[in-house]
Design a protein around this motif. Structure first.
Motif, PDB file in Angstrom:
ATOM      1  N   ALA A  13       0.822  -1.209   0.000  1.00 50.51           N
ATOM      2  CA  ALA A  13       0.000   0.000   0.000  1.00 50.51           C
ATOM      3  C   ALA A  13       0.854   1.256   0.000  1.00 50.51           C
ATOM      4  O   ALA A  13       0.557   2.234  -0.708  1.00 50.51           O
ATOM      5  CB  ALA A  13      -0.941  -0.007   1.199  1.00 50.51           C
ATOM      6  N   ALA A  14       1.927   1.249   0.780  1.00 50.80           N
ATOM      7  CA  ALA A  14       2.801   2.415   0.855  1.00 50.80           C
ATOM      8  C   ALA A  14       3.533   2.638  -0.468  1.00 50.80           C
ATOM      9  O   ALA A  14       3.700   3.776  -0.916  1.00 50.80           O
ATOM     10  CB  ALA A  14       3.794   2.262   1.995  1.00 50.80           C
ATOM     11  N   ALA A  15       3.962   1.547  -1.091  1.00 53.76           N
ATOM     12  CA  ALA A  15       4.658   1.660  -2.383  1.00 53.76           C
ATOM     13  C   ALA A  15       3.728   2.238  -3.442  1.00 53.76           C
ATOM     14  O   ALA A  15       4.136   3.059  -4.259  1.00 53.76           O
ATOM     15  CB  ALA A  15       5.171   0.298  -2.816  1.00 53.76           C
ATOM     16  N   ARG A  16       2.479   1.827  -3.421  1.00 57.46           N
ATOM     17  CA  ARG A  16       1.505   2.336  -4.399  1.00 57.46           C
ATOM     18  C   ARG A  16       1.248   3.825  -4.208  1.00 57.46           C
ATOM     19  O   ARG A  16       1.023   4.555  -5.171  1.00 57.46           O
ATOM     20  CB  ARG A  16       0.191   1.573  -4.278  1.00 57.46           C
ATOM     21  CG  ARG A  16      -0.868   1.969  -5.314  1.00 57.46           C
ATOM     22  CD  ARG A  16      -2.133   1.167  -5.083  1.00 57.46           C
ATOM     23  NE  ARG A  16      -3.122   1.369  -6.137  1.00 57.46           N
ATOM     24  CZ  ARG A  16      -4.135   2.225  -6.089  1.00 57.46           C
ATOM     25  NH1 ARG A  16      -4.274   3.016  -5.020  1.00 57.46           N
ATOM     26  NH2 ARG A  16      -5.007   2.308  -7.074  1.00 57.46           N
ATOM     27  N   ASP A  17       1.282   4.287  -2.978  1.00 57.66           N
ATOM     28  CA  ASP A  17       0.940   5.674  -2.678  1.00 57.66           C
ATOM     29  C   ASP A  17       2.138   6.612  -2.658  1.00 57.66           C
ATOM     30  O   ASP A  17       2.000   7.788  -2.289  1.00 57.66           O
ATOM     31  CB  ASP A  17       0.224   5.746  -1.328  1.00 57.66           C
ATOM     32  CG  ASP A  17      -1.140   5.069  -1.356  1.00 57.66           C
ATOM     33  OD1 ASP A  17      -1.699   4.889  -2.460  1.00 57.66           O
ATOM     34  OD2 ASP A  17      -1.635   4.702  -0.269  1.00 57.66           O
ATOM     35  N   ILE A  43       0.068   3.610 -18.157  1.00 60.62           N
ATOM     36  CA  ILE A  43      -0.061   2.155 -18.284  1.00 60.62           C
ATOM     37  C   ILE A  43       0.429   1.558 -16.975  1.00 60.62           C
ATOM     38  O   ILE A  43       1.593   1.743 -16.599  1.00 60.62           O
ATOM     39  CB  ILE A  43       0.777   1.602 -19.455  1.00 60.62           C
ATOM     40  CG1 ILE A  43       0.647   2.492 -20.699  1.00 60.62           C
ATOM     41  CG2 ILE A  43       0.382   0.163 -19.754  1.00 60.62           C
ATOM     42  CD1 ILE A  43      -0.738   2.574 -21.263  1.00 60.62           C
ATOM     43  N   VAL A  44      -0.445   0.862 -16.267  1.00 52.69           N
ATOM     44  CA  VAL A  44      -0.097   0.346 -14.942  1.00 52.69           C
ATOM     45  C   VAL A  44      -0.459  -1.132 -14.826  1.00 52.69           C
ATOM     46  O   VAL A  44      -1.263  -1.662 -15.601  1.00 52.69           O
ATOM     47  CB  VAL A  44      -0.812   1.139 -13.822  1.00 52.69           C
ATOM     48  CG1 VAL A  44      -0.475   2.622 -13.914  1.00 52.69           C
ATOM     49  CG2 VAL A  44      -2.322   0.929 -13.882  1.00 52.69           C
ATOM     50  N   ASP A  45       0.143  -1.779 -13.846  1.00 50.05           N
ATOM     51  CA  ASP A  45      -0.202  -3.161 -13.526  1.00 50.05           C
ATOM     52  C   ASP A  45      -1.652  -3.217 -13.038  1.00 50.05           C
ATOM     53  O   ASP A  45      -2.050  -2.430 -12.171  1.00 50.05           O
ATOM     54  CB  ASP A  45       0.740  -3.680 -12.435  1.00 50.05           C
ATOM     55  CG  ASP A  45       0.358  -5.061 -11.946  1.00 50.05           C
ATOM     56  OD1 ASP A  45       0.873  -6.043 -12.493  1.00 50.05           O
ATOM     57  OD2 ASP A  45      -0.474  -5.147 -11.008  1.00 50.05           O
ATOM     58  N   HIS A  46      -2.426  -4.127 -13.598  1.00 48.84           N
ATOM     59  CA  HIS A  46      -3.842  -4.198 -13.247  1.00 48.84           C
ATOM     60  C   HIS A  46      -4.087  -4.912 -11.928  1.00 48.84           C
ATOM     61  O   HIS A  46      -4.795  -4.408 -11.048  1.00 48.84           O
ATOM     62  CB  HIS A  46      -4.627  -4.899 -14.359  1.00 48.84           C
ATOM     63  CG  HIS A  46      -6.067  -5.154 -14.013  1.00 48.84           C
ATOM     64  ND1 HIS A  46      -6.481  -6.303 -13.347  1.00 48.84           N
ATOM     65  CD2 HIS A  46      -7.184  -4.412 -14.190  1.00 48.84           C
ATOM     66  CE1 HIS A  46      -7.783  -6.249 -13.152  1.00 48.84           C
ATOM     67  NE2 HIS A  46      -8.236  -5.113 -13.649  1.00 48.84           N
ATOM     68  N   ASP A  47      -3.512  -6.101 -11.762  1.00 55.25           N
ATOM     69  CA  ASP A  47      -3.898  -6.964 -10.644  1.00 55.25           C
ATOM     70  C   ASP A  47      -3.492  -6.407  -9.290  1.00 55.25           C
ATOM     71  O   ASP A  47      -4.179  -6.634  -8.291  1.00 55.25           O
ATOM     72  CB  ASP A  47      -3.306  -8.362 -10.832  1.00 55.25           C
ATOM     73  CG  ASP A  47      -3.924  -9.087 -12.017  1.00 55.25           C
ATOM     74  OD1 ASP A  47      -4.893  -8.563 -12.595  1.00 55.25           O
ATOM     75  OD2 ASP A  47      -3.434 -10.180 -12.371  1.00 55.25           O
ATOM     76  N   SER A  48      -2.391  -5.661  -9.243  1.00 55.69           N
ATOM     77  CA  SER A  48      -1.940  -5.103  -7.962  1.00 55.69           C
ATOM     78  C   SER A  48      -2.091  -3.591  -7.906  1.00 55.69           C
ATOM     79  O   SER A  48      -2.769  -3.055  -7.030  1.00 55.69           O
ATOM     80  CB  SER A  48      -0.482  -5.480  -7.699  1.00 55.69           C
ATOM     81  OG  SER A  48      -0.048  -4.930  -6.466  1.00 55.69           O
ATOM     82  N   ASP A 107      -5.057  -2.052  -6.118  1.00 56.07           N
ATOM     83  CA  ASP A 107      -4.520  -1.716  -4.806  1.00 56.07           C
ATOM     84  C   ASP A 107      -4.529  -2.918  -3.869  1.00 56.07           C
ATOM     85  O   ASP A 107      -5.077  -2.880  -2.755  1.00 56.07           O
ATOM     86  CB  ASP A 107      -5.306  -0.560  -4.181  1.00 56.07           C
ATOM     87  CG  ASP A 107      -4.580   0.046  -2.990  1.00 56.07           C
ATOM     88  OD1 ASP A 107      -3.393  -0.273  -2.781  1.00 56.07           O
ATOM     89  OD2 ASP A 107      -5.196   0.846  -2.261  1.00 56.07           O
ATOM     90  N   THR A 108      -3.872  -3.977  -4.323  1.00 58.59           N
ATOM     91  CA  THR A 108      -3.793  -5.190  -3.514  1.00 58.59           C
ATOM     92  C   THR A 108      -2.489  -5.917  -3.803  1.00 58.59           C
ATOM     93  O   THR A 108      -1.892  -5.741  -4.872  1.00 58.59           O
ATOM     94  CB  THR A 108      -4.985  -6.120  -3.805  1.00 58.59           C
ATOM     95  OG1 THR A 108      -4.961  -7.224  -2.888  1.00 58.59           O
ATOM     96  CG2 THR A 108      -4.939  -6.660  -5.228  1.00 58.59           C
ATOM     97  N   ASP A 109      -2.053  -6.728  -2.875  1.00 60.45           N
ATOM     98  CA  ASP A 109      -0.865  -7.553  -3.068  1.00 60.45           C
ATOM     99  C   ASP A 109      -1.276  -8.799  -3.846  1.00 60.45           C
ATOM    100  O   ASP A 109      -1.890  -9.715  -3.300  1.00 60.45           O
ATOM    101  CB  ASP A 109      -0.265  -7.936  -1.713  1.00 60.45           C
ATOM    102  CG  ASP A 109       0.995  -8.776  -1.846  1.00 60.45           C
ATOM    103  OD1 ASP A 109       1.432  -9.037  -2.998  1.00 60.45           O
ATOM    104  OD2 ASP A 109       1.550  -9.198  -0.816  1.00 60.45           O
TER     105      ASP A 109
END
Length: 223
Positions: free
Chosen positions: A21-25, A156-161, A165-167
């Motif tokens: 979560a922190a890496a995403r934000d 363009i971003v990774d969809h599943d994570s 917003d999930t591991d």
């Protein structure tokens, strides 16, 4: 059927953090050289270890000059040439205001300039690697952005994570795709509106008839 070549494109490697979560934000990252081939252009990376873990995202950004598109857009295809052998990530296209919202250079702080609430495509679950083309159909939100803005910008971003917003990984590993930003990346637009040929010109190639946008034309001489 106008074809618009990529104006600017590149990737940003997000700051490493101790949780997904922190890496995403993260607010920033490291922007690499624009217009170069990248084996890792979109990625979710996870490494579990004693005392904690390491998490990181890589996102890519594209900018097209859409100032010539003023008629209603009936369809839009984003074509992206891949780089390298990686094709393990499912990706999705999202709205973005990177590049200063226009055509500035990509900067580190553009990493979080992604509007995850506005998807421009559905999930692409198959990525064609090794220099092959990846054709992504863009949705109504993207078509409106192309028509209404002088600059069409997307991430363009990774969809599943990343998008969800999930591991998405049960253990250490990564999901990755590569993009050749120096290769063939295009936005192919088809106009909406009058759906017939005019003087042997295909309707898809007609933007205006006698100064009237094709999207505003219902009939020509009663037809």
């Amino acid at each position: 059927m106008p074809t618009i070549n990529l104006n600017k494109g590149g990737r940003i490697i997000g700051t490493v953090d101790s949780t997904q979560a922190a890496a995403r934000d993260e607010a920033s990252g490291t922007s690499t050289a624009q217009g170069t081939a990248q084996d890792s252009a979109v990625q979710y990376f996870k490494s579990t270890g004693r005392g904690g873990g390491t998490f990181r995202y890589i996102r890519s950004f594209l900018q097209f000059d859409s100032s010539s598109i003023t008629s209603a857009v009936g369809s839009a295809i984003l074509n992206i040439e891949s780089q390298g052998i990686s094709g393990t990530a499912d990706v999705i296209v999202c709205a973005s205001d990177a590049f200063g919202g226009a055509s500035d250079d990509l900067i580190n702080d553009d990493f979080n300039n992604v509007d995850f609430s506005t998807a421009y495509s559905s999930e692409l679950s198959t990525w064609n690697a090794n220099g092959a083309n990846n054709a992504i159909t863009l949705n109504a939100a993207a078509r409106t952005a192309i028509q209404n803005n002088n600059s069409f910008i997307c991430a363009i971003v990774d969809h599943d994570s990343d998008f969800q917003d999930t591991d998405s990984l049960s253990g250490s590993g990564s999901t990755t795709v590569g993009i050749d930003f120096s290769g063939t990346i295009t936005l192919v637009v088809t106009f909406a509106g009058y759906a017939n040929d005019v003087n042997l010109v295909a309707s898809a190639n007609i933007g205006e008839v006698n100064g009237v946008a094709s999207g505003d034309i219902d009939k020509i001489i009663g037809v």
